[in-house]
Design a protein around this motif. Structure first.
Motif, PDB file in Angstrom:
ATOM      1  N   GLY A   1       9.517   1.078  57.707  1.00  0.00           N
ATOM      2  CA  GLY A   1       8.917  -0.146  58.221  1.00  0.00           C
ATOM      3  C   GLY A   1       8.129  -0.969  57.230  1.00  0.00           C
ATOM      4  O   GLY A   1       8.277  -2.188  57.178  1.00  0.00           O
ATOM      5  N   ASN A   2       7.271  -0.321  56.418  1.00  0.00           N
ATOM      6  CA  ASN A   2       6.426  -1.090  55.496  1.00  0.00           C
ATOM      7  C   ASN A   2       6.520  -0.630  54.043  1.00  0.00           C
ATOM      8  O   ASN A   2       5.822  -1.140  53.174  1.00  0.00           O
ATOM      9  CB  ASN A   2       4.958  -1.013  55.931  1.00  0.00           C
ATOM     10  N   ARG A   3       7.388   0.353  53.763  1.00  0.00           N
ATOM     11  CA  ARG A   3       7.512   0.897  52.409  1.00  0.00           C
ATOM     12  C   ARG A   3       8.818   1.668  52.294  1.00  0.00           C
ATOM     13  O   ARG A   3       9.512   1.884  53.302  1.00  0.00           O
ATOM     14  CB  ARG A   3       6.338   1.837  52.110  1.00  0.00           C
ATOM     15  N   ILE A   4       9.124   2.108  51.068  1.00  0.00           N
ATOM     16  CA  ILE A   4      10.298   2.949  50.836  1.00  0.00           C
ATOM     17  C   ILE A   4       9.834   4.245  50.174  1.00  0.00           C
ATOM     18  O   ILE A   4       9.100   4.218  49.188  1.00  0.00           O
ATOM     19  CB  ILE A   4      11.336   2.241  49.956  1.00  0.00           C
ATOM     20  N   GLU A   5      10.250   5.360  50.744  1.00  0.00           N
ATOM     21  CA  GLU A   5       9.967   6.664  50.165  1.00  0.00           C
ATOM     22  C   GLU A   5      11.264   7.405  49.903  1.00  0.00           C
ATOM     23  O   GLU A   5      12.279   7.168  50.571  1.00  0.00           O
ATOM     24  CB  GLU A   5       9.083   7.503  51.102  1.00  0.00           C
ATOM     25  N   LEU A   6      11.230   8.302  48.922  1.00  0.00           N
ATOM     26  CA  LEU A   6      12.361   9.172  48.620  1.00  0.00           C
ATOM     27  C   LEU A   6      11.925  10.625  48.756  1.00  0.00           C
ATOM     28  O   LEU A   6      10.811  10.988  48.374  1.00  0.00           O
ATOM     29  CB  LEU A   6      12.874   8.930  47.203  1.00  0.00           C
ATOM     30  N   TRP A   7      12.810  11.443  49.294  1.00  0.00           N
ATOM     31  CA  TRP A   7      12.614  12.887  49.368  1.00  0.00           C
ATOM     32  C   TRP A   7      13.647  13.537  48.451  1.00  0.00           C
ATOM     33  O   TRP A   7      14.835  13.198  48.514  1.00  0.00           O
ATOM     34  CB  TRP A   7      12.817  13.399  50.784  1.00  0.00           C
ATOM     35  N   LYS A   8      13.221  14.459  47.609  1.00  0.00           N
ATOM     36  CA  LYS A   8      14.117  15.135  46.675  1.00  0.00           C
ATOM     37  C   LYS A   8      14.184  16.616  47.038  1.00  0.00           C
ATOM     38  O   LYS A   8      13.163  17.280  47.158  1.00  0.00           O
ATOM     39  CB  LYS A   8      13.609  14.961  45.237  1.00  0.00           C
TER      40      LYS A   8
END
Length: 362
Positions: A77-84
């Motif tokens: 919604g307000n940001r982009i995150e990555l999971w590794k």
């Protein structure tokens, strides 16, 4: 010479027999030791590792595998995150890393939806939807990162990716790599006054620029594509072992239980920009399963198992009827197979909390 009496002879026999018995017993022990594997009980088979859905809470999942790692993201919604991670089944135990948050008040500052990450021309690119708040401002944007590890370097904002003949509204961008060319696919509307969501395609000049006029690949026209409203969105590319291309998309409103997946097939050696080279399946390829607590399954992605032996689909769905496009949506994964004609067979959504084997190689 001493004469051997009957008693002496008996004692000699008894002593000799005892020695022979001891020798035989020792031989038996040696033989038993050497052949003990044959007499051991059958060893227990290794325990099959299992996991249960949902993997995490969220919607619009995307995943890409590179150099032994999976990179996952979804709408926040307000940001982009990555999971590794190295194990998709253990996604819920992995912490997310924020890689981008837009500046407040900008044209891309609100409603960040459906990010997807690709490795193109030796750089990472993220395509995402965002706007200024009102729905009609939603457009598709691009981020670039030249670092090998997308978690550890700053991303460069490359701005909007758009075609001048179809810049009224656009969401859910994805990329098709085919015969050394790049194509961009997205969900859009024919003009600002029409609510129909169609899926369009254009060839790319580079990962952030389109170079050809757009072509409409599919419009919501079948009965299962118009529940709650005429919607074709979330295009995703899938290729079989022979390289044939399929475009799987989400149909009907996400606010309904009947959000589901449809599919277009590109003919062998076809031209992605030639609409007649694509064939739409007349029936959905993945639908709700109330008995398995899967309502509105859609907006998916695909990935290979760790050892590349299995094909998996990852998608979002609701556990309860009527939850619609709410934060209650959750992400699930399951293995799929292939039909004899080379088309994918996604089966039925598996039951939540039903243990299933982890992707092979985990």
């Amino acid at each position: 010479m001493k004469r051997i009496t009957r008693i002496d002879f008996f004692n000699i026999q008894r002593t000799t027999a005892g020695v022979i018995s001891k020798v035989l017993f020792a031989l038996i022990l040696v033989i038993s030791s050497c052949g003990s594997n044959a007499s051991d009980p059958t060893p227990e088979p290794p325990t099959v590792k299992r996991f249960v859905n949902p993997l995490v809470t969220g919607a619009d999942p995307w995943i890409i595998k590179k150099d032994g790692f999976y990179y996952y993201t979804h709408t926040l919604g307000n940001r982009i995150e990555l999971w590794k991670t190295t194990a998709v089944s253990q996604l819920k135990s992995v912490a997310g890393h924020q890689v981008f948050k837009p500046e407040a008040g900008k044209d891309n500052s609100e409603n960040l939806w459906a990010p997807e990450m690709f490795f193109l021309n030796n750089k990472w690119y993220i395509y995402y939807t965002a706007g200024k708040g009102p729905d009609q401002t939603q457009r598709t944007w691009v981020l670039e990162n030249e670092n090998a590890n997308p978690l550890n370097a700053s991303w460069v904002d490359k701005g909007r990716i758009f075609a001048s003949d179809a810049d009224f509204w656009s969401i859910d961008g994805t990329v098709l790599e085919y015969k050394e060319k790049l194509y961009f696919l997205w969900s859009g509307r024919p003009d600002i006054s029409v609510q129909n969501q169609n899926i369009y395609i254009a060839e790319m000049e580079n990962p952030w620029t389109l170079k050809t006029p757009t072509k409409m690949l599919t419009a919501p026209e079948l009965s299962w594509e118009v529940h709650g409203g005429p919607v074709n969105e979330g295009p995703e590319i899938l290729k079989n072992k022979d390289g044939q291309v399929f475009m799987v998309y989400s149909a009907s409103g996400c606010w309904t239980d009947d959000y589901q997946l449809g599919m277009l097939t590109l003919k062998v050696d076809g031209d992605p920009m030639e609409v007649s080279d694509w064939t739409k399946s007349t029936k959905p390829v993945f639908t709700k399963s109330p008995q398995n607590l899967a309502y509105g399954p859609g907006h998916n992605a695909f990935f290979k198992s760790v050892d590349d032996k299995e094909d998996w689909i990852i998608y979002h769905a609701n556990t309860n009827s009527g939850d619609g496009c709410s934060p209650k949506r959750n992400v699930r994964a399951q293995r799929f197979t292939w039909n004899n004609d080379g088309t994918p067979n996604f089966g039925t959504p598996v039951h939540v909390n039903s243990p299933q084997p982890v992707p092979s190689g985990e």
